[in-house]
Design an enzyme around this catalytic site. Structure first.
Site, PDB file in Angstrom:
ATOM      1  N   GLU A 175       0.803  -1.238   0.000  1.00  0.00           N
ATOM      2  CA  GLU A 175       0.000   0.000   0.000  1.00  0.00           C
ATOM      3  C   GLU A 175       0.830   1.279   0.000  1.00  0.00           C
ATOM      4  O   GLU A 175       0.765   2.083   0.949  1.00  0.00           O
ATOM      5  CB  GLU A 175      -0.993  -0.025   1.180  1.00  0.00           C
ATOM      6  CG  GLU A 175      -1.983  -1.168   1.046  1.00  0.00           C
ATOM      7  CD  GLU A 175      -3.165  -1.110   2.018  1.00  0.00           C
ATOM      8  OE1 GLU A 175      -3.212  -0.194   2.876  1.00  0.00           O
ATOM      9  OE2 GLU A 175      -4.052  -1.987   1.898  1.00  0.00           O
ATOM     10  N   GLU A 188      -4.876  -8.857  -0.479  1.00  0.00           N
ATOM     11  CA  GLU A 188      -5.296  -8.575   0.905  1.00  0.00           C
ATOM     12  C   GLU A 188      -6.776  -8.235   0.971  1.00  0.00           C
ATOM     13  O   GLU A 188      -7.295  -7.496   0.135  1.00  0.00           O
ATOM     14  CB  GLU A 188      -4.489  -7.416   1.510  1.00  0.00           C
ATOM     15  CG  GLU A 188      -4.646  -7.355   3.028  1.00  0.00           C
ATOM     16  CD  GLU A 188      -3.932  -6.173   3.670  1.00  0.00           C
ATOM     17  OE1 GLU A 188      -2.730  -5.988   3.410  1.00  0.00           O
ATOM     18  OE2 GLU A 188      -4.595  -5.441   4.432  1.00  0.00           O
TER      19      GLU A 188
END
Ligand SMILES: *[C@@H]1O[C@H](CO)[C@@H](O)[C@H](O)[C@H]1NC(C)=O
Ligand SMILES: *[C@@H]1O[C@H](CO)[C@@H](O)[C@H](O)[C@H]1NC(C)=O
Ligand SMILES: *[C@@H]1O[C@H](CO)[C@@H](O)[C@H](O)[C@H]1NC(C)=O
Ligand SMILES: *[C@@H]1O[C@H](CO)[C@@H](O)[C@H](O)[C@H]1NC(C)=O
Ligand SMILES: *[C@@H]1O[C@H](CO)[C@@H](O)[C@H](O)[C@H]1NC(C)=O
Ligand SMILES: *[C@@H]1O[C@H](CO)[C@@H](O)[C@H](O)[C@H]1NC(C)=O
Ligand SMILES: *[C@@H]1O[C@H](CO)[C@@H](O)[C@H](O)[C@H]1NC(C)=O
Ligand SMILES: *[C@@H]1O[C@H](CO)[C@@H](O)[C@H](O)[C@H]1NC(C)=O
Ligand SMILES: *[C@@H]1O[C@H](CO)[C@@H](O)[C@H](O)[C@H]1NC(C)=O
Ligand SMILES: *[C@@H]1O[C@H](CO)[C@@H](O)[C@H](O)[C@H]1NC(C)=O
Length: 508
Positions: free
Chosen positions: A245, A350
Site C-alpha cells: 500500500e 489482501e
C-alpha cells in the site's frame, strides 16, 4: 452393484466432522473447535459422469453440506446458468492468507494440538486447501510494536540486518507447518510495509515518507537479505511485491507503516535497482515480482508509467490488488488493466472486513460479512483476477493484537481463555472457492439468466486441472431459488439453492 457401493461409501465419508455451531446473535453462526473437536471437509471424490455433487453452506447453519444429483436431459426451470467451457479466461494461481505476527501470536496462545488443528483448517487436504501464503517483511500494524530488520543508525551495507524474534517465534514455524501440510505445494510471497527509518525521507515508520534516493539500492538489497535469511531456514519464496500500500504515505495522519512510492518513481526503482538485483541474483532470478499491492481504485493509472517502459515491464510479472475500496471503484478497472497488460496476472493480495462505525471489529457468526467475501471474490473472478489472499488467519476476539488499534475481523477468531477457536462464515464463503477451485483451474464462460427476476444471485465457473467443472453460486436472497446449470456436453443439472446460501457444484 460394487461400483454403486463404492460411490456410496466415498460419499458417506466425505463430510468427516460436522460443524459444532454456536450463535452469538450476530445474524449467523460460527463453528467451534476445541482441543478434541474440529469440523473438517474431505477432498471431493470423483463421481460418475451422470452425476454431480453440490456443497452448500447457508445462514440456517449448513456448512459444506454435500448432496449428489443426476443430470437431466431437459431443463425444468427458467432460471439458468449457461456454461461454455470453450470460452476460457484467466488461470487460477491460488488462495491463501497472511502469516502476520498477530496470526502467529494467536496460534501460539492455543494448546499445541490446536495450533496444528488451526493450520490444518487452512492448509491440509481436510481443510480449505490454501495454496498461497503472504509473509510481511518485518512488522505491520498487526504486530505488537513497529520494527524493521535494521533499526540502528544508517547502515548502507546492511551489516546489522537481522530477523526479529517475531520471525523466529510466530512466522517461520507456522510457515514450515504449512509447507508440510501442503506437501510443498504452497506459493509464498513477501511484502514489505516499512523500511528502516534511516532509509526514509521522514525518518519514521509511518506517514509521508519515501525511500531516500541514496538508499534505492540498499532497499533492493534489503529484500535479498530477507530472502536469504528465510531460505537458510528452509522457507523459499515464489514472489515478492514492490511494497504494501504505497498510497498510505499520502495520508500524513495514517499510522500504518509504509514506504510511499509515487507512480513516477516506483518504475525507476524497479528498473535500476529491484529488477536487476533480483534477476541478477543466483538464488532468486526467477522470483515473481508484483507491482501495486494496493487498492483497485489506483488501476490502471498508477502502474501505467512503470509498465509503459518496456525495460521496466520485463521485470514485472503481476499486479497485486487489495479489496478495501472495492465498493467505490468499478471492477471495469481490472478489465482495463488486463487489456493494457494482458501478459501480467492480477492477484488479490489482501482483504479483511473493516467494521462500520457502529459495529464491533469482530462480529462472531455474521453471515453478511461472509457474503461480502464471496461476492467480492466472484466479482474479481469475473474480471481477470487469478486468486485471492485473505489478511490475518487468526485474531483474538477484539480483532487484534494491533499496536495502532486498527482492529478488524478474521476468518478464524481464537479464544485463548477457553482454548477454543471459532470459524467465521467468511471462512466457509472463502472455502467454497479455495477448496474446489485448485491452482491451474481456468475460468470458463458462465452466463446467469434469472427469469423470475430474483436478484442478488451471482455465479462463476471454472474448469479444473482434473477436467472437473466447478460452479460457485451465491444467493443473497432471503428466499430459495431453483435453477438449472446447462452444460452442452452433459445436459442439465437441476439445483435447489437455499435461502441466503453459497453453493459449489462439482462434476467430472
Ligand atoms: C469439545 O467439543 C465437543 C463437542 O461439543 C465436546 O464433546 C468436548 O467435550 C469438547 N472438548 C473440550 C476439551 O471442551
Ligand atoms: C427439477 O428437477 C429436479 C430433479 O428431478 C427436482 O428436484 C426439482 O424440484 C425440479 N424443479 C422444478 C422447478 O420442477
Ligand atoms: C462457446 O464459445 C465458443 C468460443 O468462444 C464459441 O465459438 C461458441 O459459439 C460458444 N457456444 C455457445 C453455445 O455460445
Ligand atoms: C512433513 O513432515 C513429515 C513428518 O515429519 C515428513 O515425513 C515429511 O517429509 C514432511 N513433508 C514435507 C513436504 O516437508
Ligand atoms: C545462494 O546461491 C549460492 C550459489 O548458488 C549459494 O552458495 C548460497 O549459499 C545461496 N544462498 C542462500 C542463502 O541459500
Ligand atoms: C526457480 O528456480 C529454482 C532453483 O533453480 C527452482 O527450484 C524452481 O523450480 C524455479 N521456479 C520456477 C517457478 O521456475
Ligand atoms: C515495447 O514493446 C512492444 C511489444 O514488444 C513494442 O510493440 C513497442 O514498440 C516497444 N516500445 C518501445 C518504445 O520500444
Ligand atoms: C472466551 O472464553 C471465556 C472463558 O470460557 C468466556 O468467558 C468468553 O465469553 C469467551 N469469549 C467468546 C467470544 O466466546
Ligand atoms: C420480470 O420483470 C419483467 C420486467 O419488469 C416483467 O415483465 C416480468 O413479468 C417479470 N417476471 C416475473 C416472473 O415476475
Ligand atoms: C483432460 O482432458 C484432456 C482433453 O480432453 C485430456 O488430454 C487430459 O488427459 C485430461 N486430463 C485429466 C487429468 O483427466
Amino acid at each position: 452393484m460394487l461400483v454403486l457401493l463404492l460411490v456410496l461409501s466415498t460419499l458417506s465419508f466425505s463430510n468427516c466432522q460436522q460443524c459444532q455451531s454456536r450463535d452469538y446473535g450476530n445474524g449467523g453462526t460460527v463453528c467451534v473447535c476445541n482441543a478434541t473437536y474440529c469440523d473438517t471437509i474431505a477432498r471431493p471424490q470423483r463421481v460418475p459422469p451422470s452425476q454431480f455433487l453440490t456443497y452448500t453452506s447457508n445462514l440456517a447453519g449448513l456448512r459444506f453440506s454435500q448432496t449428489s444429483g443426476t443430470f437431466a436431459p431437459r431443463p425444468n426451470s427458467s432460471n439458468r446458468i449457461y456454461l461454455n467451457s470453450s470460452r476460457v479466461y484467466q488461470t487460477i494461481i491460488g488462495w491463501g492468507g497472511a502469516f502476520t505476527d498477530a496470526t502467529g501470536i494467536n496460534i501460539e496462545s492455543l494448546p499445541a494440538n490446536m495450533r496444528e488443528m488451526l493450520l490444518e483448517s487452512y492448509y491440509s487436504p481436510n481443510g480449505l486447501e490454501y495454496s498461497l501464503g503472504r509473509v510481511p517483511i518485518g512488522g505491520t500494524d498487526f504486530s505488537v510494536r513497529p520494527y524493521s530488520y535494521d533499526d540502528g543508525g544508517p547502515d548502507p551495507d546492511l551489516i546489522n540486518f537481522a530477523l526479529a524474534p517475531e520471525d523466529l517465534l510466530y512466522k517461520i514455524p507456522n510457515i514450515q507447518r504449512a509447507i508440510n501440510l501442503t506437501n510443498g505445494n504452497i506459493k509464498l510471497f513477501a511484502s514489505a510495509w516499512t523500511a528502516p527509518r534511516w532509509m526514509k525521507t521522514n525518518g519514521d515508520y509511518s506517514g509521508y515518507g519515501f525511500i531516500r534516493r541514496f538508499f534505492y539500492q540498499t532497499w533492493a538489497n534489503y529484500y535479498v537479505r530477507f530472502l536469504d535469511e528465510y531460505r537458510r531456514r528452509g522457507v523459499n519464496f515464489w514472489g515478492i511485491t514492490t511494497g504494501n500500500e504505497p498510497a498510505d504515505a499520502l495520508n500524513p495522519f495514517d499510522q500504518l507503516e509504509v514506504v510511499g512510492w509515487p507512480s513516477w518513481l516506483i518504475g525507476d526503482w524497479i528498473l535500476n535497482n529491484l529488477g536487476p538485483t533480483i534477476r541478477g541474483s543466483p538464488n532468486y532470478s526467477n522470483l515473481t515480482i508484483m507491482i501495486l499491492d494496493d487498492q483497485r481504485v489506483f488501476l490502471p493509472w498508477y502502474i501505467v508509467r512503470a509498465l509503459n517502459n518496456n525495460r521496466t515491464r520485463q521485470y514485472i510479472d503481476g499486479i497485486a490488488v487489495h479489496w478495501y475500496l472495492d465498493l467505490y471503484s468499478s471492477p471495469d478497472l481490472l478489465d482495463q488493466t488486463q487489456r493494457l497488460f494482458p501478459e501480467k496476472f492480477i492477484l488479490g493480495t489482501e482483504a479483511s472486513v473493516m467494521p462500520a462505525s457502529y459495529e464491533t471489529p469482530v462480529l462472531l457468526g455474521s453471515w453478511t460479512r461472509g457474503e461480502e467475501y464471496s461476492s467480492d471474490i466472484i466479482t474479481d473472478m469475473q474480471h481477470w483476477v487469478t486468486g485471492w489472499v485473505d489478511w490475518n488467519m487468526a485474531l483474538n476476539p477484539d480483532g487484534g493484537p494491533n499496536y495502532i488499534r486498527n482492529f478488524v475481523d478474521s476468518t478464524i477468531i481464537v479464544n485463548a481463555t477457553s482454548a477454543e477457536f471459532y470459524k467465521q462464515p467468511t471462512y466457509y464463503h472463502f472455502g467454497h472457492f479455495s477448496k474446489f477451485v485448485p491452482r491451474g483451474s481456468v475460468r470458463i464462460d458462465c452466463n446467469l439468466v434469472l427469469s423470475d427476476n430474483s436478484t442478488d444471485v451471482d455465479s462463476v465457473a471454472f474448469r479444473r486441472p482434473d477436467n472437473g467443472t466447478a460452479v460457485v453460486i451465491l444467493n443473497r436472497n432471503p428466499t430459495a431459488v431453483s435453477l438449472n446449470i446447462l452444460d452442452n456436453s452433459r445436459g442439465t443439472a437441476p439445483i435447489a439453492i437455499t435461502a441466503k446460501s453459497i453453493t459449489t457444484v462439482l462434476y467430472w
